[in-house]
Structure formats: C-alpha cells, structure tokens
Design a protein around this motif. Structure first.
Motif, mmCIF file in Angstrom:
data_model
loop_
_atom_site.group_PDB
_atom_site.id
_atom_site.type_symbol
_atom_site.label_atom_id
_atom_site.label_comp_id
_atom_site.label_asym_id
_atom_site.label_seq_id
_atom_site.Cartn_x
_atom_site.Cartn_y
_atom_site.Cartn_z
ATOM 1 N N GLY A 168 0.822 -1.217 0.000
ATOM 2 C CA GLY A 168 0.000 0.000 0.000
ATOM 3 C C GLY A 168 0.849 1.258 0.000
ATOM 4 N N THR A 169 1.912 1.231 0.763
ATOM 5 C CA THR A 169 2.814 2.384 0.825
ATOM 6 C C THR A 169 3.475 2.633 -0.526
ATOM 7 N N ALA A 170 3.985 1.591 -1.139
ATOM 8 C CA ALA A 170 4.662 1.740 -2.427
ATOM 9 C C ALA A 170 3.710 2.268 -3.495
ATOM 10 N N VAL A 171 2.511 1.691 -3.555
ATOM 11 C CA VAL A 171 1.532 2.129 -4.551
ATOM 12 C C VAL A 171 1.096 3.566 -4.273
ATOM 13 N N GLY A 172 0.862 3.880 -2.993
ATOM 14 C CA GLY A 172 0.429 5.230 -2.626
ATOM 15 C C GLY A 172 1.452 6.289 -2.966
ATOM 16 N N VAL A 173 2.702 6.030 -2.657
ATOM 17 C CA VAL A 173 3.764 6.999 -2.953
ATOM 18 C C VAL A 173 3.909 7.163 -4.466
ATOM 19 N N ALA A 174 3.914 6.062 -5.186
ATOM 20 C CA ALA A 174 4.050 6.141 -6.643
ATOM 21 C C ALA A 174 2.892 6.924 -7.254
ATOM 22 N N LEU A 175 1.683 6.653 -6.769
ATOM 23 C CA LEU A 175 0.510 7.359 -7.283
ATOM 24 C C LEU A 175 0.578 8.853 -6.957
ATOM 25 N N ALA A 176 0.996 9.194 -5.736
ATOM 26 C CA ALA A 176 1.105 10.604 -5.351
ATOM 27 C C ALA A 176 2.125 11.329 -6.218
ATOM 28 N N VAL A 177 3.242 10.686 -6.469
ATOM 29 C CA VAL A 177 4.289 11.306 -7.285
ATOM 30 C C VAL A 177 3.809 11.504 -8.718
ATOM 31 N N VAL A 178 3.206 10.488 -9.315
ATOM 32 C CA VAL A 178 2.746 10.578 -10.705
ATOM 33 C C VAL A 178 1.649 11.630 -10.855
ATOM 34 N N LEU A 179 0.663 11.606 -9.971
ATOM 35 C CA LEU A 179 -0.426 12.578 -10.072
ATOM 36 C C LEU A 179 0.072 14.006 -9.850
ATOM 37 N N SER A 211 2.019 15.071 -12.963
ATOM 38 C CA SER A 211 1.173 15.312 -14.143
ATOM 39 C C SER A 211 0.329 16.580 -13.976
ATOM 40 N N LYS A 212 -0.057 16.929 -12.762
ATOM 41 C CA LYS A 212 -0.889 18.119 -12.558
ATOM 42 C C LYS A 212 -0.058 19.407 -12.605
ATOM 43 N N TRP A 213 1.099 19.438 -11.905
ATOM 44 C CA TRP A 213 1.867 20.673 -11.792
ATOM 45 C C TRP A 213 3.135 20.679 -12.651
ATOM 46 N N GLN A 214 3.445 19.608 -13.324
ATOM 47 C CA GLN A 214 4.633 19.520 -14.186
ATOM 48 C C GLN A 214 5.898 19.936 -13.435
ATOM 49 N N SER A 215 5.949 19.535 -12.163
ATOM 50 C CA SER A 215 7.100 19.895 -11.341
ATOM 51 C C SER A 215 7.490 18.698 -10.482
ATOM 52 N N ILE A 216 8.731 18.308 -10.575
ATOM 53 C CA ILE A 216 9.193 17.181 -9.772
ATOM 54 C C ILE A 216 9.245 17.553 -8.295
ATOM 55 N N GLY A 217 9.412 18.835 -7.992
ATOM 56 C CA GLY A 217 9.430 19.305 -6.601
ATOM 57 C C GLY A 217 8.113 18.994 -5.899
ATOM 58 N N TRP A 218 6.997 19.341 -6.558
ATOM 59 C CA TRP A 218 5.685 19.049 -5.965
ATOM 60 C C TRP A 218 5.458 17.538 -5.864
ATOM 61 N N ALA A 219 5.961 16.800 -6.823
ATOM 62 C CA ALA A 219 5.818 15.344 -6.786
ATOM 63 C C ALA A 219 6.544 14.777 -5.567
ATOM 64 N N ILE A 220 7.740 15.279 -5.296
ATOM 65 C CA ILE A 220 8.500 14.813 -4.129
ATOM 66 C C ILE A 220 7.795 15.205 -2.840
ATOM 67 N N VAL A 221 7.277 16.429 -2.774
ATOM 68 C CA VAL A 221 6.555 16.885 -1.579
ATOM 69 C C VAL A 221 5.352 15.989 -1.310
ATOM 70 N N HIS A 222 4.586 15.696 -2.335
ATOM 71 C CA HIS A 222 3.413 14.842 -2.134
ATOM 72 C C HIS A 222 3.805 13.404 -1.774
#
Length: 127
Positions: free
Chosen positions: A87-98, A101-112
């Motif tokens: 669950g953790t792996a899927v959740g983190v991967a999903l948070a990073v991808v979403l 894709s929404k903000w086109q910024s790897i910084g926001w992906a890492i934060v999420h």
C-alpha cells in the motif's frame, strides 16, 4: 486422543490440578474428565467455557491449542506488514505521478510523496 483432549490434559497438568479437582470445579465426574482427555468424548460448549475460566485461558486455546493460536497471530502480522508495504509503495508512486502530471514539477511530486509517507507512518503508529 483428540487435540482438545491433549490440550485439556496439558493445561490441567500445567495448573497442577488432578482430574478429580477439575471435575469438582466443573460439577462433572472424574470419569467425564478422563473421557475428554482420552478422546472418547468431548465437552460441550458450556463446559469448555467454564473450563477456560477455571484454567484462565481463552476457549480458543482449549480448542485449537496454544501453538496454533500463536501461529495464526504470526500469519496475520506478516500479512498486515506485507499489505502496508504494498500500500505504501503504490500510494507513494501514485502521489508522485499525479502531482507531476498536474503541476509539471518534480518538486511538488517529491513533496506529495513525502506527505504520503508521513500519513503512512501516522497510520502505522495509530493502528
């Protein structure tokens, strides 16, 4: 000898009780206790409940034995740990991808992704 009979005999011996003493506490004959331990008959549900109370053990321990109870607990713990890991792996991967894709910024992906880890740690500590 049935597994219930073996367990009754083992627990009775551990508690230092004789068949006669157990029979008196349960309001049955010594022969009834002997028959249970030999596997000739089995105690009814009410008697099992009273016996568990006399011995100070859960009814499940009398029915399944102590080892099975511990083994099932280990299986549940391992299954829970595996579920948390997946669950953790899927959740983190999903948070990073979403986030990416929404903000086109790897910084926001890492934060999420990090926020998701904080939530998982909170969940594990709480439950």
């Amino acid at each position: 000898m049935s597994s219930i009979g073996k367990t009754i005999k083992k627990v009775r011996a551990e508690k230092g009780m004789t068949q006669e003493q157990l029979a008196e506490r349960l309001h049955v004959t010594r022969q009834a206790v002997s028959n249970w331990e030999m596997g000739k008959t089995q105690p009814d549900v009410e008697t099992l409940s009273a016996m568990a109370e006399v011995f100070g053990v859960p009814v499940e321990e009398l029915i399944y034995g102590n080892a099975t109870h511990k083994e099932s607990k280990v299986v549940i713990e391992k299954t829970t740990e595996k579920g948390i890991d997946i669950g953790t792996a899927v959740g983190v991967a999903l948070a990073v991808v979403l986030s990416y894709s929404k903000w086109q910024s790897i910084g926001w992906a890492i934060v999420h992704g990090l926020l998701n880890w904080v939530y998982v740690i909170y969940y594990v500590i709480r439950y």
